[in-house]
Write a protein that holds these residues in place. Structure first.
Motif, PDB file in Angstrom:
ATOM      1  N   GLY A  97       7.508  -8.601  24.793  1.00  0.00           N
ATOM      2  CA  GLY A  97       8.681  -8.953  25.600  1.00  0.00           C
ATOM      3  C   GLY A  97       8.364 -10.060  26.590  1.00  0.00           C
ATOM      4  N   ALA A  98       7.217  -9.968  27.250  1.00  0.00           N
ATOM      5  CA  ALA A  98       6.816 -11.006  28.206  1.00  0.00           C
ATOM      6  C   ALA A  98       6.577 -12.331  27.498  1.00  0.00           C
ATOM      7  CB  ALA A  98       5.567 -10.570  28.969  1.00  0.00           C
ATOM      8  N   ARG A  99       5.986 -12.290  26.311  1.00  0.00           N
ATOM      9  CA  ARG A  99       5.756 -13.519  25.545  1.00  0.00           C
ATOM     10  C   ARG A  99       7.077 -14.173  25.139  1.00  0.00           C
ATOM     11  NH1 ARG A  99       2.146 -12.157  20.656  1.00  0.00           N
ATOM     12  NH2 ARG A  99       2.438 -14.386  20.253  1.00  0.00           N
ATOM     13  N   LEU A 100       8.038 -13.365  24.706  1.00  0.00           N
ATOM     14  CA  LEU A 100       9.354 -13.894  24.352  1.00  0.00           C
ATOM     15  C   LEU A 100      10.029 -14.519  25.573  1.00  0.00           C
ATOM     16  CD1 LEU A 100      10.611 -11.026  22.044  1.00  0.00           C
ATOM     17  CD2 LEU A 100      10.507 -13.443  21.390  1.00  0.00           C
ATOM     18  N   LEU A 101       9.949 -13.838  26.690  1.00  0.00           N
ATOM     19  CA  LEU A 101      10.556 -14.333  27.916  1.00  0.00           C
ATOM     20  C   LEU A 101       9.947 -15.675  28.312  1.00  0.00           C
ATOM     21  CD1 LEU A 101      12.707 -13.398  29.894  1.00  0.00           C
ATOM     22  CD2 LEU A 101      10.940 -12.159  31.134  1.00  0.00           C
ATOM     23  N   ARG A 102       8.631 -15.791  28.259  1.00  0.00           N
ATOM     24  CA  ARG A 102       7.966 -17.044  28.610  1.00  0.00           C
ATOM     25  C   ARG A 102       8.358 -18.176  27.660  1.00  0.00           C
ATOM     26  NH1 ARG A 102       3.647 -13.418  29.844  1.00  0.00           N
ATOM     27  NH2 ARG A 102       2.743 -13.736  27.788  1.00  0.00           N
ATOM     28  N   ALA A 103       8.481 -17.875  26.368  1.00  0.00           N
ATOM     29  CA  ALA A 103       8.885 -18.898  25.402  1.00  0.00           C
ATOM     30  C   ALA A 103      10.289 -19.407  25.716  1.00  0.00           C
ATOM     31  CB  ALA A 103       8.821 -18.346  23.977  1.00  0.00           C
ATOM     32  N   ALA A 104      11.188 -18.492  26.011  1.00  0.00           N
ATOM     33  CA  ALA A 104      12.567 -18.885  26.342  1.00  0.00           C
ATOM     34  C   ALA A 104      12.600 -19.686  27.635  1.00  0.00           C
ATOM     35  CB  ALA A 104      13.457 -17.652  26.441  1.00  0.00           C
ATOM     36  N   GLU A 105      11.886 -19.229  28.655  1.00  0.00           N
ATOM     37  CA  GLU A 105      11.860 -19.948  29.931  1.00  0.00           C
ATOM     38  C   GLU A 105      11.349 -21.376  29.738  1.00  0.00           C
ATOM     39  OE1 GLU A 105      11.016 -16.123  32.876  1.00  0.00           O
ATOM     40  OE2 GLU A 105       9.368 -17.478  32.356  1.00  0.00           O
ATOM     41  N   SER A 106      10.272 -21.520  29.019  1.00  0.00           N
ATOM     42  CA  SER A 106       9.677 -22.835  28.779  1.00  0.00           C
ATOM     43  C   SER A 106      10.677 -23.767  28.103  1.00  0.00           C
ATOM     44  CB  SER A 106       8.416 -22.682  27.924  1.00  0.00           C
ATOM     45  OG  SER A 106       7.871 -23.931  27.620  1.00  0.00           O
ATOM     46  N   ALA A 107      11.297 -23.307  27.038  1.00  0.00           N
ATOM     47  CA  ALA A 107      12.261 -24.143  26.311  1.00  0.00           C
ATOM     48  C   ALA A 107      13.484 -24.450  27.161  1.00  0.00           C
ATOM     49  CB  ALA A 107      12.674 -23.457  25.010  1.00  0.00           C
ATOM     50  N   LEU A 108      13.942 -23.492  27.934  1.00  0.00           N
ATOM     51  CA  LEU A 108      15.132 -23.710  28.757  1.00  0.00           C
ATOM     52  C   LEU A 108      14.890 -24.764  29.829  1.00  0.00           C
ATOM     53  CD1 LEU A 108      16.294 -20.016  28.918  1.00  0.00           C
ATOM     54  CD2 LEU A 108      17.663 -21.922  28.019  1.00  0.00           C
ATOM     55  N   VAL A 109      13.667 -24.850  30.350  1.00  0.00           N
ATOM     56  CA  VAL A 109      13.338 -25.887  31.327  1.00  0.00           C
ATOM     57  C   VAL A 109      13.110 -27.218  30.624  1.00  0.00           C
ATOM     58  CG1 VAL A 109      11.553 -26.685  32.941  1.00  0.00           C
ATOM     59  CG2 VAL A 109      12.403 -24.351  33.081  1.00  0.00           C
ATOM     60  N   GLU A 110      12.239 -27.216  29.633  1.00  0.00           N
ATOM     61  CA  GLU A 110      11.806 -28.465  29.009  1.00  0.00           C
ATOM     62  C   GLU A 110      12.875 -29.115  28.134  1.00  0.00           C
ATOM     63  OE1 GLU A 110       8.103 -27.502  27.092  1.00  0.00           O
ATOM     64  OE2 GLU A 110       7.218 -26.852  28.991  1.00  0.00           O
ATOM     65  N   GLU A 111      13.674 -28.309  27.455  1.00  0.00           N
ATOM     66  CA  GLU A 111      14.663 -28.864  26.525  1.00  0.00           C
ATOM     67  C   GLU A 111      16.081 -28.898  27.086  1.00  0.00           C
ATOM     68  OE1 GLU A 111      14.321 -26.539  22.952  1.00  0.00           O
ATOM     69  OE2 GLU A 111      12.141 -26.817  22.895  1.00  0.00           O
ATOM     70  N   ARG A 112      16.357 -28.036  28.066  1.00  0.00           N
ATOM     71  CA  ARG A 112      17.746 -27.927  28.522  1.00  0.00           C
ATOM     72  C   ARG A 112      17.912 -28.099  30.024  1.00  0.00           C
ATOM     73  NH1 ARG A 112      20.822 -24.349  24.100  1.00  0.00           N
ATOM     74  NH2 ARG A 112      19.445 -24.846  22.373  1.00  0.00           N
ATOM     75  N   GLY A 113      16.811 -28.389  30.732  1.00  0.00           N
ATOM     76  CA  GLY A 113      16.887 -28.741  32.146  1.00  0.00           C
ATOM     77  C   GLY A 113      17.236 -27.630  33.110  1.00  0.00           C
ATOM     78  N   ALA A 114      16.911 -26.402  32.783  1.00  0.00           N
ATOM     79  CA  ALA A 114      17.225 -25.282  33.676  1.00  0.00           C
ATOM     80  C   ALA A 114      16.547 -25.461  35.033  1.00  0.00           C
ATOM     81  CB  ALA A 114      16.769 -23.966  33.050  1.00  0.00           C
ATOM     82  N   LYS A 115      17.255 -25.096  36.085  1.00  0.00           N
ATOM     83  CA  LYS A 115      16.731 -25.174  37.460  1.00  0.00           C
ATOM     84  C   LYS A 115      16.251 -23.815  37.965  1.00  0.00           C
ATOM     85  CE  LYS A 115      17.882 -29.462  37.649  1.00  0.00           C
ATOM     86  NZ  LYS A 115      16.969 -30.277  36.880  1.00  0.00           N
ATOM     87  N   ARG A 116      16.807 -22.759  37.406  1.00  0.00           N
ATOM     88  CA  ARG A 116      16.363 -21.403  37.752  1.00  0.00           C
ATOM     89  C   ARG A 116      16.759 -20.485  36.597  1.00  0.00           C
ATOM     90  NH1 ARG A 116      20.866 -22.264  40.580  1.00  0.00           N
ATOM     91  NH2 ARG A 116      22.480 -20.688  40.676  1.00  0.00           N
ATOM     92  N   PHE A 117      16.190 -19.298  36.615  1.00  0.00           N
ATOM     93  CA  PHE A 117      16.466 -18.311  35.578  1.00  0.00           C
ATOM     94  C   PHE A 117      17.221 -17.144  36.192  1.00  0.00           C
ATOM     95  CE2 PHE A 117      12.226 -20.103  34.517  1.00  0.00           C
ATOM     96  CZ  PHE A 117      12.637 -20.875  33.456  1.00  0.00           C
ATOM     97  N   ARG A 118      18.153 -16.614  35.418  1.00  0.00           N
ATOM     98  CA  ARG A 118      18.942 -15.456  35.862  1.00  0.00           C
ATOM     99  C   ARG A 118      19.046 -14.486  34.691  1.00  0.00           C
ATOM    100  NH1 ARG A 118      23.978 -17.782  37.045  1.00  0.00           N
ATOM    101  NH2 ARG A 118      23.072 -18.390  39.024  1.00  0.00           N
ATOM    102  N   LEU A 119      18.874 -13.218  34.992  1.00  0.00           N
ATOM    103  CA  LEU A 119      19.093 -12.188  33.977  1.00  0.00           C
ATOM    104  C   LEU A 119      19.595 -10.942  34.665  1.00  0.00           C
ATOM    105  CD1 LEU A 119      16.408 -10.298  34.456  1.00  0.00           C
ATOM    106  CD2 LEU A 119      15.355 -11.931  32.925  1.00  0.00           C
ATOM    107  N   HIS A 120      20.035 -10.003  33.876  1.00  0.00           N
ATOM    108  CA  HIS A 120      20.522  -8.747  34.441  1.00  0.00           C
ATOM    109  C   HIS A 120      20.108  -7.601  33.534  1.00  0.00           C
ATOM    110  CE1 HIS A 120      23.768 -10.093  31.738  1.00  0.00           C
ATOM    111  NE2 HIS A 120      23.906  -8.813  31.468  1.00  0.00           N
ATOM    112  N   THR A 121      20.033  -6.448  34.144  1.00  0.00           N
ATOM    113  CA  THR A 121      19.707  -5.239  33.403  1.00  0.00           C
ATOM    114  C   THR A 121      20.376  -4.062  34.093  1.00  0.00           C
ATOM    115  OG1 THR A 121      17.900  -4.003  32.352  1.00  0.00           O
ATOM    116  CG2 THR A 121      17.544  -4.682  34.636  1.00  0.00           C
ATOM    117  N   GLY A 122      20.536  -3.002  33.358  1.00  0.00           N
ATOM    118  CA  GLY A 122      21.161  -1.814  33.929  1.00  0.00           C
ATOM    119  C   GLY A 122      20.336  -1.241  35.078  1.00  0.00           C
TER     120      GLY A 122
END
Length: 165
Positions: A97-122
């Motif tokens: 799960g942590a590896r998947l999260l890091r992969a998504a974070e990396s791509a979201l910054v490098e490919e899509r210019g994300a400035k921060r990350f947001r998620l939610h859980t119950g």
């Protein structure tokens, strides 16, 4: 010798496996809230296909089997909304799960210019909250999900993704 779990961008061919895995993985969340109408359980296969085509979607594979997935997209305010992180129950607790999260974070910054990350859980999802806090997310608020489940909203600045990778 056993196979290694690999992380890669999802393709359209992965949509059905993601759909089935999501349904399996979110059963425990549904049980936790006694609500089997939570969003991941009522999502359609066509909707998953649309997300795979449009969003930043990663999968964890064990051989040809998709054993984990996560999705993210950058919203209008520059935040990357990350969701539907799931790992097959038999492989949970091994860092996938942590590896998947890091992969998504990396791509979201490098490919899509994300400035921060947001998620939610119950609010009762202690395992999820532990993972998110361990990788740098902090609670910023609460909300009620469209399915009626009380949610905790967590965020972290995008520049911190490299320090948690």
């Amino acid at each position: 010798m056993g196979m290694s779990v690999t992380i890669s961008a999802a393709t359209g061919q992965d949509a059905e496996q993601i759909f089935r895995l999501q349904y399996l993985c979110f059963q425990s969340e549904a049980a936790l809230y006694a609500n089997y109408r939570i969003d991941p359980l009522v999502q359609t296969l066509d909707s998953v296909r649309e997300e795979v085509a449009a969003d930043c979607v990663f999968v964890a594979r064990l051989g040809d089997e998709v054993v984990g997935s996560v999705r993210g997209r950058v919203t209008d305010d520059g935040a990357a909304s990350i969701g539907k992180l799931c790992v097959h129950p038999r492989l949970q607790g091994h860092g996938i799960g942590a590896r998947l999260l890091r992969a998504a974070e990396s791509a979201l910054v490098e490919e899509r210019g994300a400035k921060r990350f947001r998620l939610h859980t119950g609010h009762r999802s202690e395992g999820n909250l532990r993972l998110y806090r361990r990788v740098g997310y902090q609670t910023v608020g609460t909300a009620e999900g469209t399915d009626g489940v009380p949610m905790i909203i967590l965020e972290k600045p995008a520049e911190t993704y490299a320090t948690t990778a």
